[in-house]
Design a protein around this motif. Structure first.
Motif, PDB file in Angstrom:
ATOM      1  N   ARG A  38      -6.003   7.797  -9.770  1.00 43.98           N
ATOM      2  CA  ARG A  38      -5.947   7.145  -8.501  1.00 43.98           C
ATOM      3  C   ARG A  38      -5.588   8.464  -7.524  1.00 43.98           C
ATOM      4  O   ARG A  38      -4.928   9.356  -7.659  1.00 43.98           O
ATOM      5  CB  ARG A  38      -4.679   6.285  -8.571  1.00 43.98           C
ATOM      6  N   VAL A  41      -1.953   9.835  -1.848  1.00 42.17           N
ATOM      7  CA  VAL A  41      -1.900   9.620  -0.396  1.00 42.17           C
ATOM      8  C   VAL A  41      -0.710   9.653   0.262  1.00 42.17           C
ATOM      9  O   VAL A  41      -0.545   9.644   1.559  1.00 42.17           O
ATOM     10  CB  VAL A  41      -2.492   7.929  -0.152  1.00 42.17           C
ATOM     11  N   TYR A  51       2.819   4.691  -8.548  1.00 39.79           N
ATOM     12  CA  TYR A  51       2.643   3.413  -7.724  1.00 39.79           C
ATOM     13  C   TYR A  51       3.937   2.668  -7.988  1.00 39.79           C
ATOM     14  O   TYR A  51       4.346   2.348  -9.039  1.00 39.79           O
ATOM     15  CB  TYR A  51       1.436   2.729  -7.975  1.00 39.79           C
ATOM     16  N   ARG A  63      -2.741   5.278  -4.595  1.00 40.97           N
ATOM     17  CA  ARG A  63      -3.081   4.198  -4.373  1.00 40.97           C
ATOM     18  C   ARG A  63      -3.199   3.195  -5.557  1.00 40.97           C
ATOM     19  O   ARG A  63      -2.974   3.426  -6.647  1.00 40.97           O
ATOM     20  CB  ARG A  63      -4.788   4.257  -4.297  1.00 40.97           C
ATOM     21  N   ARG A  75     -15.193   2.897   1.364  1.00 37.86           N
ATOM     22  CA  ARG A  75     -14.439   4.044   1.857  1.00 37.86           C
ATOM     23  C   ARG A  75     -14.982   4.842   2.811  1.00 37.86           C
ATOM     24  O   ARG A  75     -14.431   5.549   3.818  1.00 37.86           O
ATOM     25  CB  ARG A  75     -13.780   4.881   0.616  1.00 37.86           C
ATOM     26  N   SER A  97      -5.564  -0.359  -2.326  1.00 41.28           N
ATOM     27  CA  SER A  97      -4.666   0.386  -1.941  1.00 41.28           C
ATOM     28  C   SER A  97      -3.181  -0.027  -2.524  1.00 41.28           C
ATOM     29  O   SER A  97      -2.319   0.663  -2.835  1.00 41.28           O
ATOM     30  CB  SER A  97      -4.601   0.703  -0.460  1.00 41.28           C
TER      31      SER A  97
END
Length: 181
Positions: A38, A41, A51, A63, A75, A97
């Protein structure tokens, strides 16, 4: 290099997970760029690449889903003007996300029923234990706790303290054998 990172304490390793700009202007990640496939970000709540849905810090470090063939063209489309994206594509971007929306996160789960059941079960067991102790463990109450004994004790105190002018004898009518009002 990997052996050196393993020897560093965890807090020192967190500081290594930062971004910096190279001379060409592109970002370079010192730590792992993706966690379980993933995309990384941001920094997250504490710098770990996990996450996590949190009400106090709503920006996870990675994400929610991996990028696959479904989201890759969207994207690419996302890099241009967002007015060209449909509502369904925007929702799909959001779902890749984030795991859930804020209203879904704050929705009641019904977990209070489990907590209530546990509390009532504990109270029931405590009551059962207290009754069990009163019936089988504790001895009988002495006769001084019976109402007849208490009444006899008050009458005896009234007879013995008849001439006093303080306390209970002043509130008793000795001629009519009744309490004064």
């Amino acid at each position: 290099m990997l052996a050196r990172q393993m020897m560093l304490p965890r807090l020192a390793l967190r500081a290594v997970h930062t971004t910096s700009r190279l001379s060409g202007g592109q970002e370079f990640y010192w730590g792992p760029e993706k966690a379980a496939g993933r995309e990384l970000v941001g920094y997250g709540a504490n710098g770990d690449n996990i996450y996590q849905d949190r009400l106090d810090y709503w920006y996870p470090a990675i994400r929610f889903r991996k990028e696959d063939s479904t989201i890759a063209p969207i994207r690419a489309k996302e890099q241009a003007d967002w007015k060209n994206l449909s509502a369904e594509e925007k929702k799909l971007l959001y779902r890749y996300s984030f795991r859930q929306t804020l209203s879904e996160f704050e929705a009641p789960t019904g977990y209070w029923k489990v907590i209530g059941a546990v509390i009532l079960s504990v109270l029931g067991l405590c009551t059962y234990y207290a009754v069990l102790l009163n019936v089988y463990v504790y001895p009988e109450l002495p006769p001084t706790f019976q109402n007849e004994y208490k009444e006899a004790q008050v009458e005896r105190a009234l007879v013995l303290e008849k001439g006093q002018f303080l306390g209970a004898p002043t509130k008793y009518d000795y001629e009519n054998q009744k309490w004064k009002k």
